[in-house]
Design a protein around this motif. Structure first.
Motif, PDB file in Angstrom:
ATOM      1  N   ARG A 127      35.728  41.377  41.327  1.00 43.85           N
ATOM      2  CA  ARG A 127      36.100  42.283  40.369  1.00 43.85           C
ATOM      3  C   ARG A 127      37.380  42.382  40.020  1.00 43.85           C
ATOM      4  N   TYR A 128      38.017  42.915  39.038  1.00 46.17           N
ATOM      5  CA  TYR A 128      39.420  43.514  38.951  1.00 46.17           C
ATOM      6  C   TYR A 128      39.381  45.053  38.892  1.00 46.17           C
ATOM      7  N   CYS A 129      40.384  45.654  39.510  1.00 44.51           N
ATOM      8  CA  CYS A 129      40.544  47.038  39.346  1.00 44.51           C
ATOM      9  C   CYS A 129      41.832  47.387  39.482  1.00 44.51           C
ATOM     10  N   MET A 130      42.285  48.577  38.414  1.00 45.51           N
ATOM     11  CA  MET A 130      43.541  48.730  38.367  1.00 45.51           C
ATOM     12  C   MET A 130      44.202  49.256  39.484  1.00 45.51           C
ATOM     13  N   ILE A 186      45.109  27.803  37.929  1.00 45.98           N
ATOM     14  CA  ILE A 186      45.701  28.961  38.598  1.00 45.98           C
ATOM     15  C   ILE A 186      44.312  29.796  39.000  1.00 45.98           C
ATOM     16  N   ILE A 187      44.448  30.690  39.727  1.00 47.19           N
ATOM     17  CA  ILE A 187      43.595  31.800  40.085  1.00 47.19           C
ATOM     18  C   ILE A 187      44.251  33.116  40.134  1.00 47.19           C
ATOM     19  N   ASP A 188      43.792  34.069  39.435  1.00 49.14           N
ATOM     20  CA  ASP A 188      44.474  35.272  39.015  1.00 49.14           C
ATOM     21  C   ASP A 188      43.258  36.358  38.854  1.00 49.14           C
ATOM     22  N   ALA A 189      43.595  37.667  39.152  1.00 44.12           N
ATOM     23  CA  ALA A 189      42.808  38.846  38.831  1.00 44.12           C
ATOM     24  C   ALA A 189      43.402  39.149  37.539  1.00 44.12           C
ATOM     25  N   ARG A 190      42.405  38.626  36.617  1.00 38.70           N
ATOM     26  CA  ARG A 190      42.919  38.545  35.120  1.00 38.70           C
ATOM     27  C   ARG A 190      42.634  40.077  34.400  1.00 38.70           C
ATOM     28  N   ASN A 191      41.728  40.476  34.344  1.00 39.54           N
ATOM     29  CA  ASN A 191      41.582  41.879  33.856  1.00 39.54           C
ATOM     30  C   ASN A 191      39.955  42.487  34.046  1.00 39.54           C
ATOM     31  N   GLU A 192      39.565  43.465  33.469  1.00 36.73           N
ATOM     32  CA  GLU A 192      38.365  44.185  33.926  1.00 36.73           C
ATOM     33  C   GLU A 192      37.281  43.502  33.266  1.00 36.73           C
ATOM     34  N   TRP A 227      40.583  43.730  43.070  1.00 34.37           N
ATOM     35  CA  TRP A 227      42.176  43.729  42.934  1.00 34.37           C
ATOM     36  C   TRP A 227      42.830  43.841  41.488  1.00 34.37           C
ATOM     37  N   ASP A 228      44.021  44.342  41.164  1.00 30.19           N
ATOM     38  CA  ASP A 228      44.847  43.869  39.960  1.00 30.19           C
ATOM     39  C   ASP A 228      45.383  42.628  40.439  1.00 30.19           C
TER      40      ASP A 228
END
Length: 333
Positions: free
Chosen positions: A234-237, A305-311, A245-246
Motif C-alpha cells: 500500500r501507499y500512505c501519505m 522502476i519501482i515506486d510507491a506511486r499513489n493511493e 509508504w509514500d
C-alpha cells in the motif's frame, strides 16, 4: 421493385449500425483519453501535496527538537537565576547590617585598628559584590525572558505546522477521491485498459517479477531486491513502512537496508549523490519526476522502476516511461 427497396433499406441499416459502432468506439476512446489526462493531473497535484506534507513534517520535527533544547536551556537558566537570587539576598542582608557604618564610625567604634581595617575592607567588598551580583542577576533574568519568548514562538510555529499538515492531508485525500471517482465512472473494459497503461502492479494474490541481475554491486542488489519484494504493497501519505509508504518514504526505507540514511523528501533526496544521465542509469539509482521534483522511485534495470506511486495503485513495478514527466536521476551507491 419492392425487393430492391428492401435491399437498399437493409444496406442502409447495416451502414448505420457500423457507423454507430465506430462512433461508440471513438467515444469510448475519447472517454479513456480524457480519464487518463484528468488522472495524470490529479495524481501530479496529489504528489505535490505529499511532497509539501513531507517538507512541513521535516520543519515540524526540527521545531520540536529545538523546543526540547530550549526547554533544557530554560530549566538551566531558571536554576542559575535562583542561585544568583539567593546569593544576592545574602549579600543584601550583610549590607543592610552594615548600612550607615561610615569609615569614621568604624574607626571610633572598633576595639583595635586591625579590626577597624577588616570591617572597612569587608564593607567595601560586600558593596562591590552586591553590585556585581545584582548585575549578573539582572542579566540572567533578561536571558531567561528571551528564552521564554523564543519558547512561545516555537510553540506557535509548531501549532501552525501541525495545522498545515492536517490541511495538506485533507487536500491530498480529496485529490485521491477525485481520481478514484474518475476511475469509477469508466466501464470495466476501460478500467482494464487504464490499468494496463498506467501500472504493472501484480494482481492480488500474484507475485512480483523476479529482480533482474544487478551488475553494479551487492548494495544495489540489496536495494533492488528489497523494492521488488514490496511490489503490490500500500501507499500512505507520510508513510515509512513497514507495510505502507509514500514515494520518498519508500526509497528511504530501501536505502536504509544498506546503511544509507536518506531524508524523507523527494526534493531533498534530489540534492544527494551525483547526477546521472537517463542513458546511463544503473539498478539502484534514484529517479525523479514532476517539478520540484515531487516524486521519486528506484530504477531496477530494463527500463523499469519501482515506486510507491499513489493511493490508487500502491507500490508498482512499471516502465520509466509510464506517463510521469521525468526530471532526473541521482546515484547514491
Amino acid at each position: 421493385m419492392i425487393r430492391r427497396k428492401r435491399l437498399i433499406i437493409v444496406a442502409m441499416s447495416a451502414c448505420l449500425m457500423v457507423s454507430l459502432s465506430c462512433v461508440g468506439t471513438v467515444a469510448h476512446g475519447d472517454e479513456l483519453a480524457d480519464a487518463l489526462t484528468r488522472l495524470a493531473k490529479l495524481e501530479e497535484e496529489a504528489t505535490q501535496l505529499s511532497e509539501e506534507y513531507n517538507q512541513a513534517n521535516i520543519k515540524l520535527s526540527a521545531a520540536k527538537a529545538k523546543l526540547k533544547e530550549i526547554d533544557k536551556d530554560i530549566a538551566a537558566q531558571e536554576e542559575a537565576v535562583g542561585s544568583l537570587h539567593d546569593q544576592a539576598a545574602v549579600v543584601a542582608i550583610q549590607r543592610f547590617q552594615d548600612y550607615g557604618a561610615t569609615t569614621p564610625v568604624v574607626l571610633f567604634t572598633s576595639d583595635s585598628q586591625d579590626e577597624a581595617l577588616s570591617r572597612i575592607v569587608m564593607a567595601e567588598y560586600v558593596s562591590q559584590t552586591s553590585q556585581s551580583l545584582l548585575q549578573n542577576y539582572q542579566f540572567a533574568r533578561v536571558q531567561l525572558d528571551d528564552l521564554r519568548r523564543s519558547q512561545v514562538g516555537i510553540v506557535e510555529d509548531i501549532k501552525k505546522d501541525e495545522s498545515r499538515l492536517k490541511t495538506l492531508k485533507t487536500e491530498a485525500e480529496q485529490k485521491v477521491n477525485q481520481a478514484q471517482g474518475v476511475v469509477n465512472r469508466l466501464t470495466a473494459e476501460q478500467r482494464a485498459r487504464l490499468e494496463a497503461e498506467t501500472s504493472s502492479a501484480p494482481k492480488k494474490g500474484g507475485s512480483s517479477p523476479p529482480p533482474p541481475p544487478v551488475p553494479n554491486g551487492a548494495a544495489a542488489q540489496t536495494v533492488v531486491s528489497w523494492a521488488h519484494a514490496r511490489v503490490g504493497k500500500r501507499y500512505c501519505m507520510g508513510g515509512t513502512g513497514p507495510n505502507c509508504w509514500d514515494c520518498s518514504g519508500f526509497t528511504m526505507s530501501a536505502y536504509s537496508q544498506v546503511g544509507v540514511k536518506l531524508p524523507h523528501s523527494a526534493s531533498t533526496q534530489y540534492r544527494i549523490g551525483k547526477s546521472v544521465s537517463r542513458n546511463n542509469l544503473q539498478p539502484g539509482d534514484l529517479v525523479f519526476f514532476y517539478g520540484g521534483p515531487g516524486h521519486v522511485g528506484i530504477y531496477v534495470g530494463g527500463g523499469k522502476i519501482i515506486d510507491a506511486r499513489n493511493e490508487r495503485v500502491g507500490v508498482v513495478y512499471t516502465s520509466i516511461n509510464a506517463g510521469m514527466p521525468y526530471t532526473g536521476a541521482r546515484r547514491i551507491l
